[in-house]
Scaffold this motif. Structure first.
Motif, short mmCIF file in Angstrom:
data_model
loop_
_atom_site.label_atom_id
_atom_site.label_comp_id
_atom_site.label_asym_id
_atom_site.label_seq_id
_atom_site.Cartn_x
_atom_site.Cartn_y
_atom_site.Cartn_z
N LEU A 114 0.85 -1.18 0.00
CA LEU A 114 0.00 0.00 0.00
C LEU A 114 0.89 1.25 0.00
O LEU A 114 1.83 1.36 0.80
N ALA A 115 0.63 2.20 -0.89
CA ALA A 115 1.38 3.45 -0.95
C ALA A 115 0.51 4.59 -0.41
O ALA A 115 -0.65 4.73 -0.80
N ILE A 116 1.07 5.37 0.53
CA ILE A 116 0.40 6.57 1.04
C ILE A 116 1.22 7.77 0.60
O ILE A 116 2.36 7.95 1.03
N ASN A 117 0.65 8.57 -0.28
CA ASN A 117 1.37 9.67 -0.91
C ASN A 117 0.75 11.01 -0.50
O ASN A 117 -0.47 11.14 -0.39
N GLY A 118 1.59 12.00 -0.25
CA GLY A 118 1.08 13.32 0.10
C GLY A 118 2.21 14.25 0.50
O GLY A 118 3.32 13.80 0.81
N VAL A 123 5.31 -3.02 -8.15
CA VAL A 123 5.50 -3.03 -6.69
C VAL A 123 4.24 -2.61 -5.94
O VAL A 123 3.89 -3.21 -4.93
N ILE A 124 3.54 -1.58 -6.41
CA ILE A 124 2.43 -0.98 -5.67
C ILE A 124 1.11 -1.64 -6.07
O ILE A 124 0.77 -1.74 -7.23
N ASP A 125 0.36 -2.08 -5.05
CA ASP A 125 -0.94 -2.70 -5.31
C ASP A 125 -2.10 -1.73 -5.10
O ASP A 125 -3.15 -1.85 -5.73
N CYS A 126 -1.90 -0.79 -4.18
CA CYS A 126 -2.98 0.15 -3.88
C CYS A 126 -2.36 1.48 -3.45
O CYS A 126 -1.37 1.51 -2.72
N GLU A 127 -2.93 2.58 -3.92
CA GLU A 127 -2.38 3.90 -3.60
C GLU A 127 -3.44 4.79 -2.97
O GLU A 127 -4.58 4.84 -3.43
N ILE A 128 -3.04 5.45 -1.88
CA ILE A 128 -3.87 6.45 -1.22
C ILE A 128 -3.13 7.78 -1.32
O ILE A 128 -2.00 7.90 -0.85
N THR A 129 -3.73 8.79 -1.95
CA THR A 129 -3.13 10.12 -2.04
C THR A 129 -3.92 11.08 -1.16
O THR A 129 -5.13 11.21 -1.34
N ILE A 130 -3.22 11.71 -0.23
CA ILE A 130 -3.87 12.65 0.69
C ILE A 130 -3.71 14.07 0.15
O ILE A 130 -2.59 14.57 0.04
N LYS A 131 -4.79 14.67 -0.23
CA LYS A 131 -4.76 16.03 -0.75
C LYS A 131 -5.38 17.03 0.22
O LYS A 131 -5.13 18.23 0.14
N ASP A 132 -6.20 16.53 1.13
CA ASP A 132 -6.91 17.41 2.05
C ASP A 132 -6.96 16.73 3.42
O ASP A 132 -7.37 15.58 3.52
N ASN A 133 -6.52 17.45 4.45
CA ASN A 133 -6.53 16.85 5.79
C ASN A 133 -7.41 17.66 6.75
O ASN A 133 -7.17 17.67 7.95
N ASP A 134 -8.40 18.32 6.20
CA ASP A 134 -9.24 19.19 7.03
C ASP A 134 -9.91 18.42 8.17
O ASP A 134 -9.96 18.92 9.31
N GLU A 161 -5.73 29.37 6.78
CA GLU A 161 -5.16 30.58 6.21
C GLU A 161 -3.64 30.63 6.33
O GLU A 161 -2.95 31.11 5.43
N GLN A 162 -3.11 30.16 7.46
CA GLN A 162 -1.70 30.39 7.76
C GLN A 162 -0.81 29.15 7.78
O GLN A 162 0.41 29.27 7.69
N CYS A 163 -1.39 27.96 7.91
CA CYS A 163 -0.57 26.75 8.07
C CYS A 163 -0.42 25.93 6.80
O CYS A 163 0.30 24.92 6.79
N ASN A 164 -1.13 26.29 5.74
CA ASN A 164 -0.95 25.65 4.43
C ASN A 164 -1.10 24.13 4.50
O ASN A 164 -0.36 23.39 3.85
N GLY A 165 -2.03 23.65 5.32
CA GLY A 165 -2.29 22.22 5.39
C GLY A 165 -1.22 21.43 6.10
O GLY A 165 -1.19 20.19 5.99
N ASN A 166 -0.34 22.07 6.86
CA ASN A 166 0.79 21.39 7.51
C ASN A 166 0.41 21.01 8.94
O ASN A 166 0.35 21.86 9.83
N LEU A 167 0.18 19.71 9.17
CA LEU A 167 -0.22 19.26 10.50
C LEU A 167 0.91 19.38 11.52
O LEU A 167 0.65 19.59 12.70
N ARG A 168 2.15 19.26 11.06
CA ARG A 168 3.26 19.43 12.00
C ARG A 168 3.26 20.85 12.56
O ARG A 168 3.47 21.06 13.76
N LEU A 169 3.02 21.82 11.67
CA LEU A 169 2.94 23.20 12.12
C LEU A 169 1.74 23.39 13.04
O LEU A 169 1.82 24.12 14.03
#
Length: 580
Positions: A19-23, A205-216, A251-259
């Motif tokens: 499984l691939a998790i891309n983002g 190699v990859i059987d399934c892919e999950i791409t995270i574009k939004d983490n709201d 507005e200020q964190c640009n989708g960055n959960l670490r921030l």
């Protein structure tokens, strides 16, 4: 079924799958995976390998083997009897083993119900090729028959590959044709293994892919979890706080959960130390607006502190207590906390400030009459408790002088009590800015306030206030000097303002009686250096003027001429002081 349950279900039922998790960075890939782990069957074991900085294929194999079977001593004694030939050396009780060989002896049964997760693939060392990583993924799938999860940011890998190609081109220009041809063959192989690696190997190699574009939704859950810990506030206030934080995150964190995690940690400090103390303020909209202003400023300072990219839509704010808190290892002293609360309370008057500003504009360019102007001033200005420049909302001193002057012209009377209070608070703010020399306000730019100090009464109040702050900090000039690690530190641009709290006569005596201080002052300011233009205004500082007084003493007439002769050819602060 949500995304987390879908992934867990896929890994629980299937084997020999990748499984691939891309983002993008900070989007929540690792967070998503940790949530998936909680949903996996109890008989599943996860071997989590963070590839950040990994230098070699061997390092990865060692981590997998140790995660499965414990330390190498145990492995060799229980699982791999008869493989003593694999042991190369013993040092400090630890056994250095050929990890390739041990891994090859592991059986499919050793990987039963095992899920191997490779995170941060794009942060690997350049010494570790993507071909090796993907080869290992394929080996785990096909030979060991276990599930594999790979977590990465595809765009970052492409960027690394582009940089690699450009570097290769530069190197090729420096080679003769034969060596270039050989190099090109080698690099062609490398580029095949890295450039467009995902497109090349995905099908195999990859059987399934999950791409995270939004983490709201993830961000909302994290914020809600933090805000719900405030048990002594109402649901209404909890919702106000949560909604503002999420709005600022977008507005200020640009989708960055670490921030976001950093932001929440620091917001929590200021919520508990200040903001929540005012949550019962009757005007909830005003409370919300004040909170928003402070969160905007705090997040901006956090991003600067963390060297995070400042976006175009970021509102610049230099509220000094947020900077002070970050510089001071996330702590404010008792006095600073008091100032913070006072400033926030001041910000709660934001609707009054807006009314005052609107009153001024409407009277100037709109159809507001004299009578209505007077009513607006009396309804707003009289309700503001203090006028500190340090809060989140403030106007220059001159702003209030214009309002008061216009009011007097219309009514033929003065708001003397209000004007007195304004003058006192702005002079106190000015002294605080001088005293706490690391603040960012430029009080000298407020011409109206400086003109006020020409009045004998307010000049005396200014001097009295300075004396009060000085004596609360320093008993004498030696206490100031001793507060610094060394004397020279007190000569730097901002620190030197502290000397204004002492009379010139005291400083003249310092030059006369403290030879070490006198020498270090001379050496520091007589060095051949380009004049810092910011020192131009500070040449009137009591310290510089006291040095002039010292040289002008009758006992130093010849000394002064010698000093002038010595520094005449130097481009230094001292030359500018004495010559100009």
């Amino acid at each position: 079924m949500n995304k987390i349950d879908t992934i867990a279900n896929f890994l629980n039922k299937k084997s020999k799958k990748c499984l691939a998790i891309n983002g993008s960075w900070g989007i929540g890939k690792t967070y998503l995976w940790k949530q998936v782990e909680k949903k996996l069957s109890k008989d599943k074991k996860v071997v989590y390998i963070d590839l950040f900085g990994k230098e070699s294929y061997k390092q990865i194999l060692e981590e997998i083997v140790v995660s499965l079977h414990g330390d190498y001593n145990k492995i060799t004694k229980t699982t791999f009897k008869g493989l003593e030939g694999l042991v190369k050396s013993i040092s400090g009780g630890l056994i250095d083993i050929d990890s390739d060989a041990i891994f090859s002896f592991l059986k499919k049964e050793d990987f039963y119900n095992i899920i191997v997760c490779f995170d941060n693939i794009e942060r690997k060392s350049d010494n570790l090729s993507l071909k090796e990583i993907l080869g290992l993924v394929n080996l785990l799938k096909e030979e060991k028959e276990c599930n594999v999860v790979v977590i990465f940011h595809e765009e970052e890998l492409k960027e690394q590959d582009d940089n690699l190609t450009e570097n290769n081109k530069e190197e090729e220009n420096e080679q003769d044709f034969n060596s270039w041809y050989q190099k090109a063959k080698e690099e062609q192989t490398k580029q095949y293994n890295s450039k467009n690696w995902y497109r090349i190997y995905k099908e195999k190699v990859i059987d399934c892919e999950i791409t995270i574009k939004d983490n709201d939704e993830v961000a909302k859950a994290i914020i809600k979890d933090k805000v719900n810990k405030y048990t002594k506030i109402t649901d209404e206030i909890r919702n106000i706080i949560g909604n503002i934080i999420f709005e600022r995150y977008k507005e200020q964190c640009n989708g960055n959960l670490r921030l976001l995690y950093h932001v929440l940690e620091h917001i929590d400090y200021f919520n508990t130390q200040c903001f929540l103390l005012f949550c019962k303020y009757e005007n909830k909209k005003t409370f919300s607006d004040a909170l928003k202003l402070n969160y905007i400023s705090l997040i901006f300072q956090i991003k600067k502190y963390l060297s995070t990219k400042i976006e175009e839509n970021d509102i610049s704010s230099n509220y000094h207590l947020y900077e002070q808190y970050l510089k001071n290892m996330f702590y404010l002293n008792k006095e600073e906390k008091y100032q913070l609360r006072r400033d926030f309370y001041q910000t709660l008057k934001i609707d009054l400030y807006y009314k005052l500003q609107n009153c001024k504009i409407e009277y100037l360019v709109g159809n507001l009459s004299d009578e209505q102007f007077v009513k607006d001033i009396e309804n707003s200005l009289l309700k503001i408790d203090f006028y500190s420049k340090n809060g989140m909302t403030h106007f220059p001193y001159g702003f209030y002088q214009i309002l008061l002057s216009t009011y007097t012209q219309i009514t033929k009377k003065k708001l003397s009590d209000i004007e007195e209070k304004i003058n006192q608070h702005y002079i106190e703010a000015l002294v605080i800015e001088e005293f706490k020399f690391d603040l960012n306000h430029d009080y000298r730019s407020d011409i109206a306030l400086l003109k006020l100090l020409e009045n004998e009464k307010w000049k005396d109040y200014y001097e009295e206030t300075k004396e009060k702050y000085k004596t609360s900090k320093y008993e004498n000039i030696n206490a100031l000097i001793n507060s610094y690690e060394n004397i020279e530190n007190s000569f730097y641009l901002e620190a030197i303002k502290q000397y204004n709290f002492f009379k010139r006569e005291e400083l003249v005596q310092l030059f006369k009686n403290n030879n070490d201080f006198c020498k270090k002052f001379f050496n520091h300011f007589s060095k051949n250096m380009v004049i810092n233009h910011k020192f131009d205004d500070d040449l009137n500082n009591h310290l510089f003027q006291a040095y002039l007084d010292f040289l002008n003493l009758d006992e130093n007439k010849i000394k002064k001429s010698i000093v002038l002769e010595y520094i005449n050819s130097q481009n230094s602060v001292l030359r500018k002081l004495l010559i100009e």
